[in-house]
Design an enzyme around this catalytic site. Structure first.
Site, PDB file in Angstrom:
ATOM      1  CG  ASN A 140     -11.775  -1.871   1.356  1.00  0.00           C
ATOM      2  OD1 ASN A 140     -12.243  -1.436   2.239  1.00  0.00           O
ATOM      3  ND2 ASN A 140     -10.833  -2.600   1.487  1.00  0.00           N
ATOM      4  CG  ASP A 180      -2.554  -3.896  -8.292  1.00  0.00           C
ATOM      5  OD1 ASP A 180      -3.387  -4.482  -7.427  1.00  0.00           O
ATOM      6  OD2 ASP A 180      -1.769  -4.548  -8.798  1.00  0.00           O
ATOM      7  CB  THR A 181      -1.196  -1.957  -2.878  1.00  0.00           C
ATOM      8  OG1 THR A 181      -1.800  -0.634  -2.913  1.00  0.00           O
ATOM      9  CG2 THR A 181      -0.039  -1.721  -1.767  1.00  0.00           C
ATOM     10  CG  HIS A 220       1.590   1.900   0.452  1.00  0.00           C
ATOM     11  ND1 HIS A 220       1.754   1.766   1.817  1.00  0.00           N
ATOM     12  CD2 HIS A 220       0.402   1.053   0.095  1.00  0.00           C
ATOM     13  CE1 HIS A 220       0.996   0.930   2.306  1.00  0.00           C
ATOM     14  NE2 HIS A 220       0.140   0.322   1.512  1.00  0.00           N
ATOM     15  NE  ARG A 221      -4.637   1.782   1.176  1.00  0.00           N
ATOM     16  CZ  ARG A 221      -4.029   0.531   0.784  1.00  0.00           C
ATOM     17  NH1 ARG A 221      -3.778  -0.213  -0.185  1.00  0.00           N
ATOM     18  NH2 ARG A 221      -3.671   0.201   2.176  1.00  0.00           N
ATOM     19  CE  LYS A 261      -1.096   0.712   6.337  1.00  0.00           C
ATOM     20  NZ  LYS A 261      -2.174  -0.246   6.267  1.00  0.00           N
ATOM     21  CG  PHE A 314      -5.029  -4.542   5.423  1.00  0.00           C
ATOM     22  CD1 PHE A 314      -5.096  -3.247   5.659  1.00  0.00           C
ATOM     23  CD2 PHE A 314      -4.892  -5.224   4.141  1.00  0.00           C
ATOM     24  CE1 PHE A 314      -4.713  -2.255   4.552  1.00  0.00           C
ATOM     25  CE2 PHE A 314      -4.735  -4.618   3.023  1.00  0.00           C
ATOM     26  CZ  PHE A 314      -4.612  -3.114   3.148  1.00  0.00           C
ATOM     27  N   GLY A 315      -3.244  -7.116   5.968  1.00  0.00           N
ATOM     28  CA  GLY A 315      -1.957  -7.681   5.299  1.00  0.00           C
ATOM     29  C   GLY A 315      -0.441  -8.064   5.822  1.00  0.00           C
ATOM     30  CE1 TYR A 316       3.261 -10.413   2.643  1.00  0.00           C
ATOM     31  CE2 TYR A 316       1.655  -9.096   1.341  1.00  0.00           C
ATOM     32  CZ  TYR A 316       2.341 -10.489   1.472  1.00  0.00           C
ATOM     33  OH  TYR A 316       2.059 -11.223   0.602  1.00  0.00           O
TER      34      TYR A 316
HETATM   35  P1  IMP Z   1      -4.530  -4.079  -2.932  1.00  0.00           P
HETATM   36  O1  IMP Z   1      -4.239  -4.040  -4.555  1.00  0.00           O
HETATM   37  O2  IMP Z   1      -4.749  -2.756  -2.173  1.00  0.00           O
HETATM   38  O3  IMP Z   1      -5.775  -5.198  -2.933  1.00  0.00           O
HETATM   39  O4  IMP Z   1      -3.561  -4.977  -2.197  1.00  0.00           O
HETATM   40  C1  IMP Z   1      -2.856  -6.097  -2.630  1.00  0.00           C
HETATM   41  C2  IMP Z   1      -2.290  -6.753  -1.377  1.00  0.00           C
HETATM   42  O5  IMP Z   1      -1.008  -5.978  -0.806  1.00  0.00           O
HETATM   43  C3  IMP Z   1      -3.307  -6.971  -0.014  1.00  0.00           C
HETATM   44  O6  IMP Z   1      -4.080  -8.169  -0.301  1.00  0.00           O
HETATM   45  C4  IMP Z   1      -2.256  -7.166   0.883  1.00  0.00           C
HETATM   46  O7  IMP Z   1      -1.744  -8.281   1.243  1.00  0.00           O
HETATM   47  C5  IMP Z   1      -1.197  -6.245   0.746  1.00  0.00           C
HETATM   48  N1  IMP Z   1      -1.405  -4.701   1.064  1.00  0.00           N
HETATM   49  C6  IMP Z   1      -1.887  -3.730   0.349  1.00  0.00           C
HETATM   50  N2  IMP Z   1      -2.038  -2.777   1.086  1.00  0.00           N
HETATM   51  C7  IMP Z   1      -1.344  -3.000   2.211  1.00  0.00           C
HETATM   52  C8  IMP Z   1      -1.065  -2.069   3.277  1.00  0.00           C
HETATM   53  O8  IMP Z   1      -1.313  -0.995   3.573  1.00  0.00           O
HETATM   54  N3  IMP Z   1      -0.599  -2.870   4.550  1.00  0.00           N
HETATM   55  C9  IMP Z   1      -0.184  -4.315   4.442  1.00  0.00           C
HETATM   56  N4  IMP Z   1      -0.552  -4.870   3.044  1.00  0.00           N
HETATM   57  C10 IMP Z   1      -1.041  -4.337   2.313  1.00  0.00           C
END
Ligand code: IMP
Length: 193
Positions: free
Chosen positions: A11, A70-71, A179-180, A174, A151-153
């Protein structure tokens, strides 16, 4: 001389964000730049194990300092779901609209809206030593997706202390509390000491 570091991501947006936080002393490479083009397995049942699994995969291939993240979104009333399954909560198509819809459905009639985003970063140095870092942000889930950023949630998550969702807040706001962002800052502090 710059310190080289591989970030287990494809990414570009994440790569630039992290490069900005690390500063000029570090040269960050993405997976493609070290010849990893296949999808890295993410089969573990916790964020810690998944992050480690990805970092170890990269370390075994390139033998250099690297890290992976991982999130997950963890909702208290759903016993921590979707958690490690956040990307594919409503199915393998990884559709964020369907994922949000499923969360909203599962929370119908539920008063407890507490949730948190949690990011785990696994770092492996050039000698193979592993260190984990964690960042989280607490908030609540709302029923109507609101906002177009992120993105995401993001459209259903309102961080504590705010009335707007992550998808309504400017990206810098943000990132400054996310978290990230918090997990990456811990990694940066570790690398700079
Ligand atoms: P990843 O581990 O960063 O790929 O995150 C896994 C999933 O968690 C993503 O596909 C999103 O659905 C959700 N996600 C992760 N970070 C965020 C964020 O900052 N906002 C909203 N959803 C998130």
């Amino acid at each position: 001389m710059k310190r080289s570091l591989v970030f287990a991501t494809g990414n570009q947006h994440k790569l630039e964000e992290v490069q900005g936080l690390l500063g000029k002393d570090f040269a960050l490479s993405c997976l493609r730049e070290v010849g990893i083009t296949e999808e890295i397995p993410e089969t573990a049942l916790t964020l810690h194990e998944n992050a480690l699994q990805k970092a170890q995969y990269v370390f075994e291939k390139c033998g250099c300092a690297c890290f992976a993240d991982d999130t997950g979104l963890e909702i208290e009333a759903l016993n921590g779901e979707p958690g490690v399954f956040s990307a594919r909560y409503a199915g393998s198509q990884k559709d964020s609209v369907a994922n949000m819809q499923l969360v909203i459905e599962k929370l119908q009639g539920v008063a407890n809206r507490k949730a948190q985003f949690r990011t785990v970063i696994a770092y492996i140095d050039a000698a193979g030593n592993e260190t984990l870092f964690e960042g989280k942000v607490e908030g609540k889930i709302i029923d109507t997706p609101t906002g177009v950023q992120g993105f995401g949630y993001d459209p259903i998550f309102v961080p504590d202390g705010y009335v707007k969702t992550f998808a309504e807040l400017p990206m810098e706001v943000k990132n400054s509390m996310s978290h990230r962002g918090r997990a990456i800052q811990k990694l940066v502090d570790f690398l700079n000491t």
